[in-house]
Design a protein around this motif. Structure first.
Motif, PDB file in Angstrom:
ATOM      1  N   SER A 260       8.232 -11.473  -9.171  1.00 47.19           N
ATOM      2  CA  SER A 260       7.213 -11.848  -8.195  1.00 47.19           C
ATOM      3  C   SER A 260       7.569 -13.190  -7.552  1.00 47.19           C
ATOM      4  O   SER A 260       8.336 -13.972  -8.117  1.00 47.19           O
ATOM      5  CB  SER A 260       5.852 -11.943  -8.864  1.00 47.19           C
ATOM      6  OG  SER A 260       5.832 -13.059  -9.716  1.00 47.19           O
TER       7      SER A 260
ATOM      8  N   THR B 231       2.823   4.309   5.283  1.00 44.64           N
ATOM      9  CA  THR B 231       3.139   4.166   3.868  1.00 44.64           C
ATOM     10  C   THR B 231       4.598   4.463   3.588  1.00 44.64           C
ATOM     11  O   THR B 231       5.226   5.260   4.278  1.00 44.64           O
ATOM     12  CB  THR B 231       2.295   5.135   3.014  1.00 44.64           C
ATOM     13  OG1 THR B 231       2.494   6.451   3.534  1.00 44.64           O
ATOM     14  CG2 THR B 231       0.838   4.759   3.036  1.00 44.64           C
TER      15      THR B 231
ATOM     16  N   LYS C 234       6.776   5.533   0.169  1.00 44.99           N
ATOM     17  CA  LYS C 234       6.722   5.840  -1.255  1.00 44.99           C
ATOM     18  C   LYS C 234       8.123   6.099  -1.752  1.00 44.99           C
ATOM     19  O   LYS C 234       8.888   6.852  -1.143  1.00 44.99           O
ATOM     20  CB  LYS C 234       5.856   7.084  -1.492  1.00 44.99           C
ATOM     21  CG  LYS C 234       4.386   6.759  -1.543  1.00 44.99           C
ATOM     22  CD  LYS C 234       3.595   7.982  -1.933  1.00 44.99           C
ATOM     23  CE  LYS C 234       2.110   7.667  -1.905  1.00 44.99           C
ATOM     24  NZ  LYS C 234       1.326   8.874  -2.120  1.00 44.99           N
TER      25      LYS C 234
ATOM     26  N   TYR D 196       5.974   5.962  -6.046  1.00 41.33           N
ATOM     27  CA  TYR D 196       5.276   4.677  -6.061  1.00 41.33           C
ATOM     28  C   TYR D 196       5.167   4.114  -4.650  1.00 41.33           C
ATOM     29  O   TYR D 196       6.144   4.132  -3.909  1.00 41.33           O
ATOM     30  CB  TYR D 196       6.011   3.661  -6.938  1.00 41.33           C
ATOM     31  CG  TYR D 196       6.040   4.023  -8.392  1.00 41.33           C
ATOM     32  CD1 TYR D 196       4.925   3.817  -9.192  1.00 41.33           C
ATOM     33  CD2 TYR D 196       7.175   4.578  -8.958  1.00 41.33           C
ATOM     34  CE1 TYR D 196       4.947   4.155 -10.531  1.00 41.33           C
ATOM     35  CE2 TYR D 196       7.209   4.922 -10.300  1.00 41.33           C
ATOM     36  CZ  TYR D 196       6.091   4.701 -11.079  1.00 41.33           C
ATOM     37  OH  TYR D 196       6.118   5.029 -12.402  1.00 41.33           O
ATOM     38  N   ASP D 197       3.991   3.598  -4.324  1.00 35.79           N
ATOM     39  CA  ASP D 197       3.777   3.009  -3.005  1.00 35.79           C
ATOM     40  C   ASP D 197       4.278   1.561  -3.019  1.00 35.79           C
ATOM     41  O   ASP D 197       4.017   0.815  -3.951  1.00 35.79           O
ATOM     42  CB  ASP D 197       2.282   3.045  -2.683  1.00 35.79           C
ATOM     43  CG  ASP D 197       2.008   2.631  -1.248  1.00 35.79           C
ATOM     44  OD1 ASP D 197       1.557   3.501  -0.488  1.00 35.79           O
ATOM     45  OD2 ASP D 197       2.226   1.467  -0.894  1.00 35.79           O
TER      46      ASP D 197
ATOM     47  N   LEU E 166       3.423  -1.008  -1.282  1.00 37.73           N
ATOM     48  CA  LEU E 166       2.428  -2.082  -1.216  1.00 37.73           C
ATOM     49  C   LEU E 166       1.565  -2.145  -2.479  1.00 37.73           C
ATOM     50  O   LEU E 166       1.146  -3.215  -2.888  1.00 37.73           O
ATOM     51  CB  LEU E 166       1.540  -1.906   0.020  1.00 37.73           C
ATOM     52  CG  LEU E 166       2.215  -2.241   1.356  1.00 37.73           C
ATOM     53  CD1 LEU E 166       1.261  -2.001   2.503  1.00 37.73           C
ATOM     54  CD2 LEU E 166       2.712  -3.678   1.388  1.00 37.73           C
ATOM     55  N   GLU E 167       1.322  -0.960  -3.074  1.00 44.10           N
ATOM     56  CA  GLU E 167       0.458  -0.954  -4.259  1.00 44.10           C
ATOM     57  C   GLU E 167       1.224  -1.272  -5.540  1.00 44.10           C
ATOM     58  O   GLU E 167       0.692  -1.868  -6.466  1.00 44.10           O
ATOM     59  CB  GLU E 167      -0.222   0.418  -4.401  1.00 44.10           C
ATOM     60  CG  GLU E 167      -1.365   0.607  -3.417  1.00 44.10           C
ATOM     61  CD  GLU E 167      -1.711   2.073  -3.240  1.00 44.10           C
ATOM     62  OE1 GLU E 167      -1.372   2.885  -4.124  1.00 44.10           O
ATOM     63  OE2 GLU E 167      -2.299   2.403  -2.196  1.00 44.10           O
ATOM     64  N   ASN E 168       2.470  -0.848  -5.554  1.00 46.07           N
ATOM     65  CA  ASN E 168       3.229  -0.955  -6.790  1.00 46.07           C
ATOM     66  C   ASN E 168       4.633  -1.506  -6.549  1.00 46.07           C
ATOM     67  O   ASN E 168       5.632  -0.881  -6.902  1.00 46.07           O
ATOM     68  CB  ASN E 168       3.344   0.451  -7.398  1.00 46.07           C
ATOM     69  CG  ASN E 168       2.870   0.462  -8.831  1.00 46.07           C
ATOM     70  OD1 ASN E 168       3.010  -0.550  -9.519  1.00 46.07           O
ATOM     71  ND2 ASN E 168       2.331   1.570  -9.276  1.00 46.07           N
TER      72      ASN E 168
END
Lengths: 237, 316
Positions: free
Chosen positions: A88, B57, B59, B63-64, B66-68
Motif C-alpha cells: 500500500s 470496471t 477485473k 478481483y476488481d 478498485l475493490e481489491n
C-alpha cells in the motif's frame, strides 16, 4: 514496508550520501563540543543541541537526506513499480520515512560520544541528557516527515530540497512570527513551532503532551504525503 | 481472466480512453495496437492499478482493481514503457528487492531469481550496476522484474522498444514461450510484432476500440480488394491495355521497369474474383511472358492504417 526500508537504507549507505551527511553533521557538532565543553572545561553538553548553528545544520542535514526519497522514484519511473506492487502507498511512505529516520538515528548514536567524554571527565549524568536526546530524536523525526512530504510534491530534487529547507526554517522562526500576531492566528502558528517544545526537553521538562505533539506532527505530514501521491494518481496520465 | 467493461478515463475534457470493453482468456496473448497517444498506456496503467479509471470496471482473476487492488496486483507483472529500474543497484540486488516487494516466499527467492535471469539471459550481468547496462539489457531487467513472483498475468508496454533486431527476435520468442503459462497483454506500434506474437489483436485509436479480432481474420475482413504484383515482358502500353480488359480488374499501375520492356505492375481487383488464371491466359495469348507473379495480401499495416484513418475521414 520492510523491503522498501531495506532498499532505502542500502542506497543511503552504498552511496557516499549517508557518510558525507553524517560526517558533515558530526564535524560541525564536534567543533561546537570543542568550543563549549572541551576548550572551556564546561561539563554540560546541552548547549550544543540548542545552539542555532546546530539547528541550522540539522535542517540542512534533513532536507538533503530526504530530498530524493520520493522525487527520484517519480522521475525515474520506479514509482510505477512501487504502486503496482502489492504494497500500500501508506506502507511505502512509512518505509521510506523510517529509512531516513534510521540514518538520522545512526548519526544521533554517534553523538553519544559527547556525553560519554564529559561524564568520563567527571561531569554528572543528568536526566536532562536523556530528555534532551528524546527531544532531539522527536524533532529529527518531525523534520524528516516534513522533508518526505516536500519530496512527494515534486520530481525535482532541487525543488524538494528548497521546499523542505524553507519550511523548516519557517517552523524554526515561527515563535517570533506568531507572537507578532494575536489570538487564533497565533495559536495556529504556534502549532508549527516545533522548536519551542524541543527546548523544553533540554530544560528537563519531559511533557507527555509534547511527545504526543511530535508523534502527531509526524503522522500528519506522512498522511499528507500519502494524500499527495494518491491525488496525483487520480489526475495524472 | 481479464475482464474490462466500459472503461473510461477522463482528463478534464479529454477522454483518453472512451468506453472500452474486452476480455482476455487464460493463456492468451493479446496484442494492443494503436498509434501514439491512442490510450494504450493509459489502459495498461489502469489494469495494473497504477492509476484509477474514471468509469467502468477492470477485473483480473475475478478481483476488481478498485475493490481489491492487493489481490489484483499480486497476480500482475507489469513492464511499463520505461523499465522501472533503480540504476544505482546491481541486477541481482534489484531483483531481490522486487521479490521482497512482491513478498515471494523467502526460500524460493534465490532459485526463482536465477531461473528468471537465465530465462531473459542477464545471468552474466548479475553483479553489474543497472546504470552501466545498455538499453536492451535494461529492458530485459525490466522484463525480469515483471516475471518475479510468477504472476498469472503479464502486461508489457512496448517490450521490444530500443532493442536490436536480434534481441527483438529473442524477446518475441520469449514472450511466445511465456504465453504458455501466463496470460499476456502486449502493446506495440510495431505491426509485424503483433502479428508474429499475438493470437488476438485489439486496435485502439483515439481512446476507442477500432477493431478486435485475430490477425488472420483482420487481414481477411478488412480488404476490399486483392492486390497482385506481376512482372511481364512486353511493351508497357499494350500490356496495360490487355490487363485492363480482364474481368474484375479495378486498377493497374506500372510499378518499376526492371529491364527494357520488362515491367512490374501492381494490379488491384475485386476481392472475390481471382484474376490470376485469366491473366495468365490473356498474356499467353498476347505472347507476353509472365516473369513473376505474386499476390500481395493485406498486411496488418494496411489494416491499421485503414482503420485509423477511416475514422478521421468520417470526421472531416
Amino acid at each position: 514496508m520492510l523491503a522498501i526500508w531495506k532498499k532505502e537504507i542500502k542506497s543511503y549507505f552504498y552511496s557516499p550520501m549517508a557518510y558525507v551527511l553524517i560526517g558533515f553533521f558530526l564535524l560541525v557538532s564536534s567543533v561546537l563540543f570543542f568550543v563549549f565543553n572541551l576548550a572551556s572545561g564546561y561539563g554540560d553538553i546541552r548547549w550544543i543541541f540548542i545552539h542555532w548553528i546546530f539547528i541550522l545544520v540539522l535542517i540542512m542535514f534533513v532536507s538533503i537526506l530526504t530530498m530524493r526519497i520520493l522525487a527520484e522514484d517519480r522521475k525515474n519511473g520506479t514509482e510505477v513499480l512501487l504502486i503496482t506492487s502489492p504494497v500500500s502507498i501508506t506502507s511505502m511512505v512509512i518505509g521510506k520515512f523510517l529509512a531516513a529516520f534510521s540514518v538520522f538515528l545512526v548519526m544521533t548514536a554517534i553523538t553519544f560520544i559527547y556525553p560519554i567524554i564529559t561524564i568520563a571527565y567527571g561531569a554528572p549524568f543528568t536526566v536532562q541528557i536523556i530528555g534532551g536526546y528524546i527531544g532531539f530524536i522527536l524533532l529529527g523525526g518531525s523534520f524528516i516527515s516534513v522533508g518526505v512530504f516536500a519530496s512527494s510534491l515534486t520530481e525535482s530534487q532541487v525543488v524538494a530540497v528548497v521546499i523542505s529547507f524553507v519550511s523548516m526554517l519557517l517552523m524554526w522562526i515561527m515563535d517570533a512570527v506568531s507572537s507578532s500576531f494575536g489570538g487564533f492566528i497565533s495559536k495556529v502558528l504556534n502549532w508549527f513551532s516545533v522548536l519551542a517544545r524541543y527546548e523544553d526537553f533540554y530544560r528537563g521538562i519531559l511533557d507527555i503532551s509534547s511527545i504526543v505533539y511530535y508523534l502527531s506532527f509526524i503522522a500528519v505530514f506522512l498522511f499528507l504525503t500519502v494524500r499527495v501521491i494518491e491525488k496525483r494518481r487520480w489526475s495524472q496520465g | 481472466m481479464i475482464e474490462i467493461q466500459n472503461l473510461t478515463k477522463n482528463y478534464g475534457q479529454i477522454k483518453a480512453v472512451n468506453n472500452i470493453s474486452f476480455t482476455v482468456e487464460k493463456g492468451e496473448i493479446l496484442g494492443f495496437l494503436g498509434p501514439n497517444g491512442a490510450g494504450k498506456t493509459t489502459t495498461m496503467n489502469i489494469i495494473t492499478g497504477y492509476i484509477p479509471s474514471s468509469e467502468g470496471t477492470v477485473k483480473v482473476c475475478g478481483y476488481d482493481i478498485l475493490e481489491n487492488p492487493k489481490e489484483v496486483k499480486k497476480r500482475i507483472g507489469y513492464l511499463p514503457e520505461q523499465p522501472p529500474v533503480y540504476t544505482d543497484m546491481t541486477v541481482k540486488d534489484y531483483l531481490e528487492f522486487v521479490s521482497e516487494l512482491k513478498s515471494v516466499d523467502k526460500k524460493k527467492r534465490r532459485a526463482q531469481i536465477s531461473d528468471i535471469m537465465e530465462l531473459v539471459k542477464i545471468g552474466d550481468h548479475r553483479n553489474r550496476l543497472i546504470k552501466n547496462l545498455s538499453k536492451g539489457y535494461r529492458q530485459r531487467v525490466g522484463l525480469a522484474q515483471a516475471l518475479v513472483g510468477s504472476p498469472e498475468v503479464l502486461i508489457l508496454d512496448e517490450p521490444t522498444v530500443g532493442l536490436d533486431p536480434k534481441q527483438i527476435i529473442e524477446i518475441r520468442r520469449l514472450i511466445k514461450a511465456l504465453g504458455r503459462e501466463h496470460t499476456i497483454i502486449l502493446s506495440s506500434h510495431i505491426l509485424p510484432e503483433v502479428s508474429a506474437v499475438c493470437e488476438r489483436v485489439v486496435i485502439i485509436n483515439k481512446g476507442e476500440i477500432a477493431a478486435i479480432d485475430t490477425p488472420e481474420n483482420l487481414s481477411k475482413g478488412f480488404g476490399t480488394a486483392s492486390k497482385l504484383s506481376v512482372t511481364i515482358a512486353g511493351p508497357k502500353s499494350s500490356v496495360t491495355g490487355y490487363i485492363r480488359g480482364i474481368y474484375g480488374v479495378k486498377y493497374v499501375e506500372p510499378n518499376i521497369e526492371k529491364e527494357k520492356d520488362v515491367v512490374n505492375y501492381i494490379i488491384e481487383s475485386d476481392k472475390d474474383i481471382d484474376i490470376r488464371r485469366p491473366l495468365f491466359f490473356a498474356m499467353a495469348k498476347a505472347g507476353y511472358p509472365i516473369i513473376e507473379m505474386k499476390s500481395l495480401n493485406m498486411t496488418l499495416e494496411d489494416i491499421f492504417l485503414q482503420v485509423t484513418t477511416r475514422e478521421e475521414e468520417v470526421e472531416h
